[in-house]
Design a protein around this motif. Structure first.
Motif, PDB file in Angstrom:
ATOM      1  N   ALA A 113       0.419  -0.829  -0.276  1.00 38.47           N
ATOM      2  CA  ALA A 113       0.041  -0.513   0.367  1.00 38.47           C
ATOM      3  C   ALA A 113       0.399   1.010  -0.348  1.00 38.47           C
ATOM      4  O   ALA A 113       0.522   2.669  -0.235  1.00 38.47           O
ATOM      5  CB  ALA A 113      -1.058   0.077   1.363  1.00 38.47           C
ATOM      6  N   SER A 119      -2.343   4.338  -5.927  1.00 39.93           N
ATOM      7  CA  SER A 119      -2.766   5.492  -5.030  1.00 39.93           C
ATOM      8  C   SER A 119      -4.421   5.481  -5.362  1.00 39.93           C
ATOM      9  O   SER A 119      -5.337   6.788  -4.725  1.00 39.93           O
ATOM     10  CB  SER A 119      -2.152   6.824  -7.130  1.00 39.93           C
ATOM     11  OG  SER A 119      -3.164   6.239  -8.415  1.00 39.93           O
ATOM     12  N   THR A 120      -4.657   4.779  -6.717  1.00 38.10           N
ATOM     13  CA  THR A 120      -6.584   4.457  -5.924  1.00 38.10           C
ATOM     14  C   THR A 120      -7.005   4.660  -4.618  1.00 38.10           C
ATOM     15  O   THR A 120      -6.633   3.522  -3.802  1.00 38.10           O
ATOM     16  CB  THR A 120      -7.160   3.589  -7.339  1.00 38.10           C
ATOM     17  OG1 THR A 120      -6.601   3.357  -8.040  1.00 38.10           O
ATOM     18  CG2 THR A 120      -8.393   3.891  -7.312  1.00 38.10           C
ATOM     19  N   ARG A 121      -7.942   5.617  -4.110  1.00 38.02           N
ATOM     20  CA  ARG A 121      -8.164   5.631  -3.115  1.00 38.02           C
ATOM     21  C   ARG A 121      -9.061   4.133  -2.273  1.00 38.02           C
ATOM     22  O   ARG A 121      -8.805   3.914  -1.754  1.00 38.02           O
ATOM     23  CB  ARG A 121      -9.854   6.752  -2.901  1.00 38.02           C
ATOM     24  CG  ARG A 121      -9.933   7.012  -1.095  1.00 38.02           C
ATOM     25  CD  ARG A 121      -8.895   6.397   0.274  1.00 38.02           C
ATOM     26  NE  ARG A 121      -8.004   7.263  -0.137  1.00 38.02           N
ATOM     27  CZ  ARG A 121      -6.698   7.030   0.931  1.00 38.02           C
ATOM     28  NH1 ARG A 121      -7.237   6.199   1.188  1.00 38.02           N
ATOM     29  NH2 ARG A 121      -5.583   8.577   0.940  1.00 38.02           N
ATOM     30  N   SER A 122     -10.002   3.159  -3.531  1.00 39.56           N
ATOM     31  CA  SER A 122     -11.127   2.485  -2.937  1.00 39.56           C
ATOM     32  C   SER A 122      -9.764   1.320  -2.895  1.00 39.56           C
ATOM     33  O   SER A 122     -10.115   0.688  -2.244  1.00 39.56           O
ATOM     34  CB  SER A 122     -11.852   2.163  -4.176  1.00 39.56           C
ATOM     35  OG  SER A 122     -11.266   1.708  -5.364  1.00 39.56           O
ATOM     36  N   LEU A 124      -6.515   1.609  -2.125  1.00 46.37           N
ATOM     37  CA  LEU A 124      -5.593   1.384  -1.110  1.00 46.37           C
ATOM     38  C   LEU A 124      -6.098   1.102   0.491  1.00 46.37           C
ATOM     39  O   LEU A 124      -6.120   0.620   1.272  1.00 46.37           O
ATOM     40  CB  LEU A 124      -5.414   2.946  -0.953  1.00 46.37           C
ATOM     41  CG  LEU A 124      -4.272   3.022  -1.484  1.00 46.37           C
ATOM     42  CD1 LEU A 124      -4.049   4.642  -1.790  1.00 46.37           C
ATOM     43  CD2 LEU A 124      -2.869   2.986  -1.044  1.00 46.37           C
ATOM     44  N   ASP A 125      -7.811   1.478   0.599  1.00 44.75           N
ATOM     45  CA  ASP A 125      -8.858   1.031   1.754  1.00 44.75           C
ATOM     46  C   ASP A 125      -8.799  -0.553   1.633  1.00 44.75           C
ATOM     47  O   ASP A 125      -8.716  -1.166   3.360  1.00 44.75           O
ATOM     48  CB  ASP A 125      -9.793   1.793   0.829  1.00 44.75           C
ATOM     49  CG  ASP A 125     -10.087   3.447   1.750  1.00 44.75           C
ATOM     50  OD1 ASP A 125      -8.746   3.745   2.137  1.00 44.75           O
ATOM     51  OD2 ASP A 125     -11.203   4.356   1.018  1.00 44.75           O
ATOM     52  N   THR A 126      -9.002  -0.682   0.909  1.00 43.87           N
ATOM     53  CA  THR A 126      -9.245  -2.568   0.777  1.00 43.87           C
ATOM     54  C   THR A 126      -8.009  -3.327   1.409  1.00 43.87           C
ATOM     55  O   THR A 126      -8.018  -4.625   2.114  1.00 43.87           O
ATOM     56  CB  THR A 126     -10.014  -2.906  -0.670  1.00 43.87           C
ATOM     57  OG1 THR A 126     -10.777  -2.195  -1.651  1.00 43.87           O
ATOM     58  CG2 THR A 126      -9.526  -4.409  -0.891  1.00 43.87           C
ATOM     59  N   LYS A 128      -5.843  -1.824   3.148  1.00 46.10           N
ATOM     60  CA  LYS A 128      -5.973  -2.004   4.364  1.00 46.10           C
ATOM     61  C   LYS A 128      -7.047  -2.591   5.048  1.00 46.10           C
ATOM     62  O   LYS A 128      -6.787  -3.194   6.319  1.00 46.10           O
ATOM     63  CB  LYS A 128      -5.464  -0.340   5.123  1.00 46.10           C
ATOM     64  CG  LYS A 128      -5.523   0.021   6.462  1.00 46.10           C
ATOM     65  CD  LYS A 128      -5.408   1.414   6.465  1.00 46.10           C
ATOM     66  CE  LYS A 128      -5.464   2.095   7.847  1.00 46.10           C
ATOM     67  NZ  LYS A 128      -6.311   0.976   8.981  1.00 46.10           N
ATOM     68  N   TYR A 129      -7.930  -2.558   5.006  1.00 44.22           N
ATOM     69  CA  TYR A 129      -9.070  -3.327   5.274  1.00 44.22           C
ATOM     70  C   TYR A 129      -8.333  -4.821   5.350  1.00 44.22           C
ATOM     71  O   TYR A 129      -8.350  -5.737   6.548  1.00 44.22           O
ATOM     72  CB  TYR A 129     -10.165  -3.533   4.421  1.00 44.22           C
ATOM     73  CG  TYR A 129     -10.839  -4.160   4.900  1.00 44.22           C
ATOM     74  CD1 TYR A 129     -11.662  -3.850   6.645  1.00 44.22           C
ATOM     75  CD2 TYR A 129     -12.180  -5.162   4.355  1.00 44.22           C
ATOM     76  CE1 TYR A 129     -12.661  -4.167   6.659  1.00 44.22           C
ATOM     77  CE2 TYR A 129     -13.084  -5.597   4.619  1.00 44.22           C
ATOM     78  CZ  TYR A 129     -13.657  -5.176   5.695  1.00 44.22           C
ATOM     79  OH  TYR A 129     -14.218  -5.856   7.014  1.00 44.22           O
ATOM     80  N   GLU A 174      -0.749  -0.983 -10.235  1.00 38.01           N
ATOM     81  CA  GLU A 174      -1.972  -0.717  -9.941  1.00 38.01           C
ATOM     82  C   GLU A 174      -1.744  -2.474  -9.403  1.00 38.01           C
ATOM     83  O   GLU A 174      -2.432  -2.761  -8.970  1.00 38.01           O
ATOM     84  CB  GLU A 174      -2.455  -0.183  -9.718  1.00 38.01           C
ATOM     85  CG  GLU A 174      -3.655  -0.020  -7.954  1.00 38.01           C
ATOM     86  CD  GLU A 174      -5.127   1.692  -7.937  1.00 38.01           C
ATOM     87  OE1 GLU A 174      -4.144   1.968  -7.336  1.00 38.01           O
ATOM     88  OE2 GLU A 174      -5.382   1.101  -8.948  1.00 38.01           O
TER      89      GLU A 174
END
Lengths: 258, 178
Positions: A113, A119-122, A124-126, A128-129, A174
């Motif tokens: 990450a 760089s795509t927010r979704s 990155l969120d995934t 981290k999740y 990515e």
């Protein structure tokens, strides 16, 4: 009851290839191809990993107390807990392997990450999740290890970790990061699934399946991103296996990498 | 090792036989659920309008049939039919389906229940061969749920919980094999 042929599973793809990819291409010092422990114990083994497990089993079969034992290569050391019950010793070995894989996976997601190409927010969120979930899984394995009478393993898998920095450095987009994550999840799902039914204490079976099924959900989520909801035949990153069965043929055998 | 009263079987063997009989009963139940799934998916066809939904339904229906067949290999050859009690329970929901989203919601709920059921069963099975079969099916049911949920635009945290639990499992006592 008839015994199914575990090797017939095809599933998401060959987890052995995933393992090779995670270990690094073209390595000659890599451990022997991983096989499910059930088959592994039947056919005997080759290489470092095999000797580790067979040492444990031969000691147990003689009824001797499995004293703390180390089998080392230049980079790998495996230590067995002192347990009088041979079955518990194998349970602990499986659970500690699970811990090592989950710590490794959490670390891979965290490092990946941080790559510039993500760089795509979704996405990155995934990532981290999923990293957080792998940490939770590691904790679950550690708790189960303690319940089995063993010493919890709290570090990333050493064999897999050897190659990870170079591998992450090679990822140039990515999409490649997500493909790498897909391979990682495939290996974990196969490994956890393959250990179901191998425990002396059957209460650990739902632990590994409860985690393995979540790794499969990770696979599905990543596969949907990479291949869509109706993957083409032969897709390398399908959200679900074409034959409806999870592959376990490339699962890592207990004892690899710690 | 002693012997069970009224039996020539050693106690240990009697217990093992009882455990394996329990496995057979659970496998028969799972087969009946899988076959009910095939019926449920077959009924979905008229409501599907998008290629993605059609592809998923086609694939997952075949998966459920394959799961039933695979379980029959390890769990005995007794004839098992689609779980009638489960289909009866689902029929009310099936009759309210009007759109593709309705249908996918129904199938999503079914897949989550089936995944939970496998997780529940895994905690009760004894024979490694049967456990191995159930363990390779469970993750795929979980993947079905993720795909269906994604088609419904459900959020990730709902589709991917930290652990697969048996919450909402189908209880064989409520849905006996007919």
């Amino acid at each position: 009851m008839r015994r199914p042929d575990l090797q017939r599973r095809s599933g998401h793809g060959d987890a052995r290839m995933m393992l090779r990819a995670l270990l690094g291409d073209g390595r000659t010092d890599a451990p022997a191809p991983a096989v499910p422990r059930r088959r592994f114990l039947q056919v005997g083994g080759v290489g470092v990993l095999s000797s580790v497990v067979l040492v444990a089993c031969s000691r147990h079969s003689r009824g001797a107390e499995p004293a703390p034992t180390s089998t080392s290569t230049s980079t790998t050391t495996t230590t067995f807990p002192t347990l009088r019950d041979p079955g518990a010793a194998v349970d602990v070995l499986i659970l500690r392997t699970g811990s090592s894989l989950e710590h490794y996976a959490a670390g891979v997601y965290t490092e990946a990450a941080g790559l510039d190409v993500v760089s795509t927010r979704s996405v990155l969120d995934t990532m981290k999740y999923f990293a957080d979930q792998h940490s939770e899984h590691a904790s679950a394995f550690e708790g189960a290890t303690a319940r089995a009478g063993g010493r919890p393993y709290t570090e990333p898998n050493k064999v897999l970790s050897r190659a990870v920095a170079a591998q992450l450095a090679r990822l140039k987009s990515e999409r490649e990061v997500l493909q790498f994550a897909y391979g990682l999840e495939t290996l974990l799902a196969a490994t956890h699934t393959a250990t179901a039914g191998e425990f002396a204490d059957r209460s650990f079976n739902p632990v590994v399946t409860g985690i393995g099924a979540v790794e499969a959900r990770h696979i599905a989520a990543l596969g949907l991103h990479l291949s869509g909801s109706s993957p083409a035949a032969g897709s390398a990153w399908p959200a679900y296996p074409g034959d409806g069965l999870l592959a376990v043929s490339g699962a890592i055998a207990p004892g690899l990498g710690f | 090792m002693g012997t069970a009263a009224g039996s020539t079987l050693p106690v240990g063997n009697a217990q093992a036989a009882e455990a394996l009989a329990g496995d057979d009963a659970l496998v028969a139940f799972l087969r009946s659920v899988e076959l009910a799934g095939v019926r449920l998916y077959a009924a979905a066809e008229p409501f599907l309008t998008t290629p993605a939904a059609r592809a998923a339904v086609t694939a997952f229906s075949a998966h459920h049939a394959a799961h039933a067949a695979g379980l029959a290999v390890v769990g005995g050859d007794t004839a098992v039919r689609a779980n009638a009690a489960l289909l009866a329970n689902l029929s009310a929901s099936m009759q309210t389906v009007r759109t593709e989203a309705d249908e996918l919601s129904l199938l999503y709920s079914f897949e989550e229940q089936v995944a939970a059921t496998y997780q529940w069963v895994v905690g009760r099975l004894v024979a490694p061969s049967v456990l191995g079969e159930a363990a390779t099916i469970l993750p795929v049911e979980a993947e079905h749920a993720v795909v269906m949920g994604t088609l419904l635009s459900k959020p990730m945290d709902g589709l991917v919980p930290p652990f697969q639990t048996d919450t909402g499992y189908l209880n064989p006592d409520n849905f006996p094999v007919g």
